[in-house]
Scaffold this active site. Sequence first.
Site, PDB file in Angstrom:
ATOM      1  N   LYS A  42       0.854  -1.206   0.000  1.00  0.00           N
ATOM      2  CA  LYS A  42       0.000   0.000   0.000  1.00  0.00           C
ATOM      3  C   LYS A  42       0.879   1.241   0.000  1.00  0.00           C
ATOM      4  O   LYS A  42       2.059   1.209   0.396  1.00  0.00           O
ATOM      5  CB  LYS A  42      -0.944   0.026   1.218  1.00  0.00           C
ATOM      6  N   ASP A  93      -2.495  -1.364  10.395  1.00  0.00           N
ATOM      7  CA  ASP A  93      -2.726  -1.288   8.947  1.00  0.00           C
ATOM      8  C   ASP A  93      -3.465  -2.504   8.396  1.00  0.00           C
ATOM      9  O   ASP A  93      -3.858  -2.505   7.227  1.00  0.00           O
ATOM     10  CB  ASP A  93      -1.384  -1.190   8.191  1.00  0.00           C
TER      11      ASP A  93
END
Length: 288
Positions: A21, A145
């Site tokens: 990401k 996350d």
Amino acid sequence: MALFFYPFLSDCMLKLFSPAKINLFLRVVSKRADGYHNLSSLFQTISLGDTLTIELADQDSLTCSQPNVPVNSSNLIIKARDCFRQKTGILQPLSIHLQKNIPMQAGLGGGSSNAATMLWACNQLMHTQISDDQLALLGASLGSDVPFFFSHGTAYCTGRGDLVKNMDSIGQSSVWIVKPMDNVSTPEIFKRFRLNSSIDSVNSEDDLSQFLNGQLAPFNDLEETTFSILPNLKQLKQDLISQGFQTVLMSGSGSAFFCLGQPNNFKKPDCFHYQAAYLRRHPHQWYG
Ligand code: C5P
């Protein structure tokens, strides 16, 4: 060139892509009583990623293509497997192989992505039909996350990063990932980070609307703290900007940068670099 892996599904084996990401913007909003920081951040998955192969087996094992990756209980894949077992009581042994392509300690969410992919794989292989929302909740106990990866690939995240609002596609973009040799410890960066008191008064939801309207350029509040520890990263950023990229920004707590736009004459750096694209997943399917 972007690499895509297609999930291979059988009753006893899964081969899944585990994407990295980037944070298109990252604001540190406040420090919390539990030691974490509240964030306001737009996360996007990209086509740089690892591959996890998970098979029903007679005994548990984890192997990795890179010898420097720990394959013991400190690995988030093992933590995710054990978390799933605790939740379901299903103790089926699993043979797991990790093809590691995402640089570690880079701010690219590699470990978190692996954990989310492992939870998703366990749910598929064991036919447990746990919802994505519940898998995300399980994932939150493994890392801030992890829940993001249960979005469709583009999400506005708040809280410690674990409160995830799914977003529509923000369009296609080619993105270069550049990771210098330096590694960064996320806890260390947050420990050193000093909140600018004026930030507290910002309405963080405004970030999202302004960013989507093109009124807010990509930014990362953690950049300066990481640069203060590793000044050569600031130089690398300048070098990349001078090559004509529109945006050069550190991802997460670093040390990787993502570069958007067309460079004039991109001189590929003498460190890890990879040209990727934004990636999304369809509901009920994993990435890839
Ligand atoms: O949640 P995760 O284990 O990835 O976080 C690693 C460390 O980074 C935490 O222990 C905390 O020190 C810091 N952190 C933080 N605020 C966040 C996320 C992480 O302070 N939103």
